[in-house]
Structures are given as structure tokens and as C-alpha cells.
Design a protein around this motif. Structure first.
Motif, PDB file in Angstrom:
ATOM      1  N   UNK A 340     -28.137  25.872   4.235  1.00 36.78           N
ATOM      2  CA  UNK A 340     -27.724  25.574   5.611  1.00 36.78           C
ATOM      3  C   UNK A 340     -28.127  26.698   6.555  1.00 36.78           C
ATOM      4  N   UNK A 341     -27.790  27.943   6.190  1.00 34.30           N
ATOM      5  CA  UNK A 341     -28.133  29.063   7.056  1.00 34.30           C
ATOM      6  C   UNK A 341     -29.641  29.307   7.090  1.00 34.30           C
ATOM      7  N   UNK A 342     -30.332  28.943   6.012  1.00 34.28           N
ATOM      8  CA  UNK A 342     -31.792  29.061   5.996  1.00 34.28           C
ATOM      9  C   UNK A 342     -32.398  28.127   7.037  1.00 34.28           C
ATOM     10  N   UNK A 343     -31.916  26.898   7.070  1.00 38.74           N
ATOM     11  CA  UNK A 343     -32.439  25.941   8.047  1.00 38.74           C
ATOM     12  C   UNK A 343     -32.084  26.360   9.465  1.00 38.74           C
ATOM     13  N   UNK A 344     -30.880  26.858   9.660  1.00 37.30           N
ATOM     14  CA  UNK A 344     -30.479  27.311  10.990  1.00 37.30           C
ATOM     15  C   UNK A 344     -31.324  28.511  11.426  1.00 37.30           C
ATOM     16  N   UNK A 345     -31.664  29.390  10.490  1.00 34.13           N
ATOM     17  CA  UNK A 345     -32.500  30.541  10.837  1.00 34.13           C
ATOM     18  C   UNK A 345     -33.897  30.096  11.237  1.00 34.13           C
ATOM     19  N   UNK A 346     -34.421  29.048  10.588  1.00 31.53           N
ATOM     20  CA  UNK A 346     -35.730  28.495  10.957  1.00 31.53           C
ATOM     21  C   UNK A 346     -35.676  27.941  12.375  1.00 31.53           C
ATOM     22  N   UNK A 347     -34.617  27.190  12.678  1.00 33.86           N
ATOM     23  CA  UNK A 347     -34.473  26.581  14.004  1.00 33.86           C
ATOM     24  C   UNK A 347     -34.396  27.650  15.088  1.00 33.86           C
ATOM     25  N   UNK A 348     -33.509  28.617  14.915  1.00 38.99           N
ATOM     26  CA  UNK A 348     -33.298  29.613  15.963  1.00 38.99           C
ATOM     27  C   UNK A 348     -34.461  30.584  16.080  1.00 38.99           C
ATOM     28  N   UNK A 349     -35.126  30.903  14.978  1.00 35.06           N
ATOM     29  CA  UNK A 349     -36.297  31.782  15.042  1.00 35.06           C
ATOM     30  C   UNK A 349     -37.419  31.109  15.825  1.00 35.06           C
ATOM     31  N   UNK A 350     -37.618  29.807  15.575  1.00 36.81           N
ATOM     32  CA  UNK A 350     -38.656  29.066  16.287  1.00 36.81           C
ATOM     33  C   UNK A 350     -38.342  28.983  17.780  1.00 36.81           C
ATOM     34  N   UNK A 351     -37.093  28.690  18.114  1.00 33.43           N
ATOM     35  CA  UNK A 351     -36.692  28.617  19.525  1.00 33.43           C
ATOM     36  C   UNK A 351     -36.874  29.974  20.199  1.00 33.43           C
ATOM     37  N   UNK A 352     -36.452  31.032  19.513  1.00 32.04           N
ATOM     38  CA  UNK A 352     -36.530  32.370  20.084  1.00 32.04           C
ATOM     39  C   UNK A 352     -37.968  32.759  20.410  1.00 32.04           C
ATOM     40  N   UNK A 353     -38.888  32.469  19.500  1.00 33.32           N
ATOM     41  CA  UNK A 353     -40.294  32.807  19.721  1.00 33.32           C
ATOM     42  C   UNK A 353     -40.877  31.965  20.854  1.00 33.32           C
ATOM     43  N   UNK A 354     -40.409  30.723  21.009  1.00 32.18           N
ATOM     44  CA  UNK A 354     -40.967  29.828  22.026  1.00 32.18           C
ATOM     45  C   UNK A 354     -40.500  30.160  23.440  1.00 32.18           C
ATOM     46  N   UNK A 355     -39.401  30.874  23.579  1.00 33.68           N
ATOM     47  CA  UNK A 355     -38.826  31.131  24.911  1.00 33.68           C
ATOM     48  C   UNK A 355     -39.760  31.935  25.827  1.00 33.68           C
ATOM     49  N   UNK A 356     -40.326  33.059  25.384  1.00 28.87           N
ATOM     50  CA  UNK A 356     -41.151  33.836  26.312  1.00 28.87           C
ATOM     51  C   UNK A 356     -42.575  33.317  26.478  1.00 28.87           C
ATOM     52  N   UNK A 357     -43.024  32.426  25.590  1.00 26.82           N
ATOM     53  CA  UNK A 357     -44.416  31.972  25.607  1.00 26.82           C
ATOM     54  C   UNK A 357     -44.514  30.640  26.336  1.00 26.82           C
ATOM     55  N   UNK A 358     -45.512  30.509  27.215  1.00 24.71           N
ATOM     56  CA  UNK A 358     -45.573  29.326  28.069  1.00 24.71           C
ATOM     57  C   UNK A 358     -46.211  28.109  27.408  1.00 24.71           C
ATOM     58  N   UNK A 359     -46.651  28.217  26.159  1.00 23.28           N
ATOM     59  CA  UNK A 359     -47.182  27.070  25.418  1.00 23.28           C
ATOM     60  C   UNK A 359     -46.483  27.033  24.062  1.00 23.28           C
ATOM     61  N   UNK A 360     -46.105  25.822  23.596  1.00 19.19           N
ATOM     62  CA  UNK A 360     -45.294  25.762  22.379  1.00 19.19           C
ATOM     63  C   UNK A 360     -46.091  25.796  21.080  1.00 19.19           C
ATOM     64  N   UNK A 361     -47.344  25.363  21.098  1.00 18.57           N
ATOM     65  CA  UNK A 361     -48.135  25.397  19.873  1.00 18.57           C
ATOM     66  C   UNK A 361     -48.340  26.824  19.349  1.00 18.57           C
ATOM     67  N   UNK A 362     -48.646  27.802  20.222  1.00 18.45           N
ATOM     68  CA  UNK A 362     -48.760  29.175  19.725  1.00 18.45           C
ATOM     69  C   UNK A 362     -47.489  29.668  19.041  1.00 18.45           C
ATOM     70  N   UNK A 363     -46.335  29.224  19.527  1.00 16.47           N
ATOM     71  CA  UNK A 363     -45.077  29.633  18.902  1.00 16.47           C
ATOM     72  C   UNK A 363     -45.014  29.137  17.456  1.00 16.47           C
ATOM     73  N   UNK A 364     -45.458  27.908  17.220  1.00 18.40           N
ATOM     74  CA  UNK A 364     -45.471  27.361  15.868  1.00 18.40           C
ATOM     75  C   UNK A 364     -46.455  28.111  14.980  1.00 18.40           C
ATOM     76  N   UNK A 365     -47.595  28.486  15.563  1.00 16.13           N
ATOM     77  CA  UNK A 365     -48.589  29.224  14.793  1.00 16.13           C
ATOM     78  C   UNK A 365     -48.080  30.604  14.393  1.00 16.13           C
ATOM     79  N   UNK A 366     -47.211  31.163  15.220  1.00 18.26           N
ATOM     80  CA  UNK A 366     -46.684  32.491  14.932  1.00 18.26           C
ATOM     81  C   UNK A 366     -45.654  32.473  13.804  1.00 18.26           C
ATOM     82  N   UNK A 367     -44.782  31.465  13.797  1.00 22.30           N
ATOM     83  CA  UNK A 367     -43.697  31.449  12.803  1.00 22.30           C
ATOM     84  C   UNK A 367     -43.973  30.531  11.614  1.00 22.30           C
TER      85      UNK A 367
END
Length: 486
Positions: A340-367
Motif C-alpha cells: 500500500x505504501x509502495x503504491x502511494x509513494x509511486x503516486x506522490x513521487x510522480x505528482x511531485x516531479x510533475x509539479x515544477x515541469x510544464x510538460x507531463x511526459x518528461x516527468x514520467x521519463x524521469x521517474x
């Protein structure tokens, strides 16, 4: 990757230097309103070029760059983008916009009904093109003023178009986020679309209900001439979308499915006379001019393709320097102690990386290739589940914030259209009301917390994990280790 670790000055943390330079460039460009995949090229180039100065073994560093760029999953993303770009333009050129508008007007819908039609039209169009910004640019200039004059609530009408555009970015098999999330996790498109559908459609149903409650209340006025040629023939382009969806669900390669979709779209466009052979390909009058839709479609994704290659190279440096392994071990030890916490960490890590970047695909490529894949594999999560967690996460908060490309395009298109017709235009901050983004966030968090829609690599693990989760949030480390040993 070889067994030898890439040695950097600063130890294992030296591997963060190229990524840090990239992120600084992305945030800086995004904050100044100049973000975009093409402007991001310079940030990626500088990250790689300056990073070599911090490598103890320069040859190993350069070889890591080549390994990253030549990654098989990365090449799938590149190839898919080339065919997806052409497919999107074929759908537009084939009259799908006019067909959707004809359907809306023929129903005589007013007020809340038109808001709902606008949402569904954007859903269908974005599902066919896989492009949220393309959907907004194609539909908003006509749907917004039309809905305004037909009594829809202006603010909810505007966000309904944005919400529908997000749906396709989240679910369409030709969406860059779907392709990247599936490819980085080694998931088949068939499994990803099938397992993501319950999540996406649940969020869409919740959005539909919200819009049904708040989407009306405007004043019906005399509708001016909209200046566009509408007709039912454009709806036939949906058959090309069906071809892509069916082919993907049959388990065919995404490239094969996209090729079939492109050929079908060409054939339908030619048959309905919305597209001519001249528009598809022709010898231009002078050098530098476009040869037609095929060239334009490929050129439209060039920015994404080049940026993908740069990010793949930087990601490989992260992996070979050992920093990802260190971060992963810390997360597993401190945060992700249960599935459960593993999945939540995936969700929040992805959201966190996507916040400062103006395109969402690069965020996925990063994480995706690093954090998400390693965490997911540790807990035996199926590739499709890992892809769904990160893709759904990146389509939530990203579509609420005013410095992101899609939101900027949405606001500028709505405001330009409103100015042209002399009608009210909602502010850019109203993107924060995007009902699909909030609904999808609620759905994916519910899924992670309760285990709904969770899939494991081995079906037997599902029953074991469910038993543990029903009793208490027991760590799955022993369960996973036992599974590996067996």
C-alpha cells in the motif's frame, strides 16, 4: 548496464548533478512561461555536457549516454510518437471536429446538456488523438462560444473541455503518457488499456455527475453564425480510432496498431473527401515548404522525440552512478514497507516531479524507468499496474496548475475565443476546478489504499496480498522473497 559503477566526483550523489542541472533548466523555463519540449532541449544538452566534468571515468560516462539513448523502450516511444503525430493530424483533417459539432447541434442541447456534450466530445476526440493540447486547440474555439450562447455555465463549460482533453491523455493507447508509462514498465498496451479503463472511466463518471449538477445556469441567447462547416461524415473518422483500440486490445504491437489506424484514417478521409492525396503528400512549390500532413505530423512530435532521447541519456547516468539504488533502498526501508505504501509513494513521487515541469511526459521519463519500476518490482506489482499508477498520477495535479503547457493553451484558447465573440472568459485559475483531475486523484488514491484494481506479476500473489491487506497492513517483503524463491 555493466557491473562496474559509474564513478562521479562527490560520490554516489554526484550522479544527481546532470539531473539537477536538467531540473533547474526545466523549472526556470516553466516559471518564465517558456516551457515546452523544444525549449527543454537546451536544458538536456547542458545537463549532459556539464555532467561529464564531474565523471571520474569520462569514457564510462559517454558509454552510459549511448546505452541510455539506444534503450529499447526508448526507441518504442520514439517510433510510436512518429506514427501518433501523423494520426492526430489525420483525425483533424478528416473532419472529426466538424462531425462532433454537428452531433452536438443536431441534438438541440442547451445549458447543462451542452456542457455534458462538450465534455464527451472532448473525451472522444482526445481518445482518438491522444493529445490534450490538440483537443483543446481543435474544439475550444467553437464549443466554448456555442455553449455560452446555448445557456451553459461559462466556467464549467470551459473546464469541461479541459477535463475531456485530460481523459484521452490518460487513457488513449496513442497518448504519449500511455506509451511512455507502458514502455518504461515493460507492459503491453493491451494490459495497460484494459486495466486502466476502470480507473479512467470511474473518474469520468464522477466528472459527468459534477458537470450535470453545476454545468447549467447560463442564459440562452440567439446563436450567431459559427462560421464552420459541420456535417455527420466527419464522425466516420471514429472508425480509425476503433481500429487502433481493437488492434491494441488484441495484443498487437503498438506500432502495428498505429500503422493500421493511420492507413484507416487516410482511407476514410479520402472516401469522405475531407482529405485529398495532395494534402497527404505532394511536392512543394519551393524548398522548405511542407509536403503535407505526413510531414507536418512528424514535425509536430520532433520536440518530444529529441527530448525523450536526452532524458533517456540522463536517466542512464542516474542508474549507473548508483544514486537510484540508494534512493530505492531508503524508500523501501523508511517509506515503502508495504504494498500500500509502495503504491502511494509511486503516486506522490510522480505528482511531485510533475509539479515544477510544464510538460507531463518528461516527468514520467524521469521517474518511470528508475524509481517506479524498481519499487514496483520489489513488491511484485504487475507492469500494467505500475504504468497505471504513474500515468493516472501525472494526469491529476498537473492539469490544475497554471504554468503547465496544457493549462496555458486551454486558457489562451478560451480567452481568445471569448474575445472574438465578445463574451465572458474565465480566469486561468479556474483550471483548479478541473473535475476530472480531482476525480482521478481520488480514484487512484482509493485504488492504492483499498487494493481495488491492483494486479501482481503472479496471479497467486493477488490472493495472498489481499488476505494480508484485509487483516492488517503487513509488509510484503517476505511474501515477495518467498515468491522469488519458489
Amino acid at each position: 548496464m555493466g557491473e562496474k559503477r559509474l564513478e562521479m566526483y562527490g560520490g554516489v550523489y554526484g550522479g544527481l548533478i546532470p539531473m539537477g542541472i536538467l531540473l533547474i533548466g526545466l523549472v526556470w523555463l516553466s516559471a518564465t512561461g517558456m516551457g515546452g519540449t523544444i525549449p527543454f532541449w537546451a536544458a538536456g544538452w547542458l545537463a549532459i555536457a556539464l555532467g561529464v566534468l564531474f565523471a571520474k571515468d569520462k569514457h564510462h560516462y559517454c558509454e552510459a549516454i549511448i546505452r541510455g539513448i539506444s534503450d529499447k523502450n526508448g526507441m518504442i516511444i520514439v517510433c510510436a510518437a512518429l506514427f501518433a503525430g501523423v494520426f492526430g493530424l489525420l483525425m483533424v483533417g478528416g473532419g472529426l471536429v466538424e462531425g462532433l459539432l454537428w452531433f452536438g447541434f443536431e441534438t438541440g442541447a442547451q445549458g447543462v446538456a451542452f456542457t455534458l456534450i462538450a465534455f464527451v466530445a472532448a473525451m472522444v476526440f482526445s481518445l482518438g488523438t491522444g493529445d490534450s493540447t490538440g483537443t483543446i486547440l481543435a474544439l475550444a474555439p467553437v464549443l466554448y462560444p456555442a455553449g455560452y450562447f446555448l445557456g451553459a455555465d461559462p466556467t464549467m463549460l470551459a473546464v469541461s473541455i479541459l477535463a475531456g482533453a485530460v481523459f484521452g491523455d490518460n487513457l488513449a493507447p496513442i497518448s504519449d503518457t500511455t506509451i511512455v508509462s507502458a514502455s518504461t514498465q515493460g507492459a503491453t498496451m493491451k494490459d495497460v488499456v484494459k486495466t486502466r479503463f476502470p480507473l479512467s472511466i470511474t473518474a469520468a463518471i464522477i466528472t459527468f455527475i459534477i458537470l450535470a449538477i453545476f454545468g447549467g445556469g447560463g442564459k440562452v441567447q440567439t446563436l450567431p453564425e459559427m462560421g464552420t462547416s459541420m456535417g455527420p461524415s466527419g464522425l466516420l473518422m471514429l472508425l480509425a480510432l476503433v481500429v487502433v483500440l481493437v488492434s491494441s486490445l488484441m495484443g498487437n504491437h503498438i506500432i502495428q496498431s498505429l500503422i493500421f489506424g493511420n492507413l484507416s484514417a487516410m482511407a476514410i478521409g479520402l472516401m469522405t473527401k475531407h482529405i485529398t492525396f495532395q494534402q497527404l503528400f505532394h511536392i512543394p512549390a519551393s524548398r522548405g515548404m511542407s509536403t503535407g500532413i505526413i510531414q507536418d505530423g512528424i514535425m509536430g512530435v520532433t520536440g518530444v522525440v529529441v527530448f525523450v532521447l536526452l532524458v533517456l541519456a540522463i536517466t542512464q547516468i542516474l542508474i549507473e552512478s548508483g544514486i537510484i539504488e540508494k534512493l530505492l533502498n531508503w524508500t523501501l526501508k523508511v517509506v515503502a514497507k508495504t504494498v500500500r505504501t509502495a503504491e502511494l509513494s509511486i503516486i506522490f513521487a510522480t505528482i511531485l516531479v510533475s509539479i515544477p515541469i510544464s510538460a507531463n511526459t518528461p516527468a514520467l521519463l524521469l521517474v518511470g524507468p528508475t524509481f517506479v519500476k524498481k519499487i514496483g518490482e520489489k513488491f511484485n506489482l504487475a507492469p500494467s499496474r505500475r504504468a497505471n499508477l504513474m500515468d493516472c498520477a501525472v494526469c491529476t495535479v498537473f492539469y490544475l496548475l497554471p504554468w503547465h503547457i496544457a493549462v496555458v493553451v486551454w486558457y489562451s484558447t478560451i480567452s481568445s475565443s471569448a474575445s472574438e465573440w465578445g463574451i465572458f472568459s474565465p480566469g486561468i485559475a479556474t483550471a483548479f476546478l478541473n473535475p476530472y483531475a480531482w476525480s482521478l486523484l481520488a480514484v487512484i488514491l482509493f485504488s492504492a489504499i483499498t487494493g481495488w484494481n491492483r494486479k501482481f506479476e503472479n496471479s497467486s500473489e493477488v490472493e495472498k496480498a489481499d488476505e494480508l491487506i484485509k487483516t492488517e497492513d503487513t509488509p510484503l517483503d517476505n511474501l515477495v522473497l518467498e515468491s522469488v524463491e519458489q
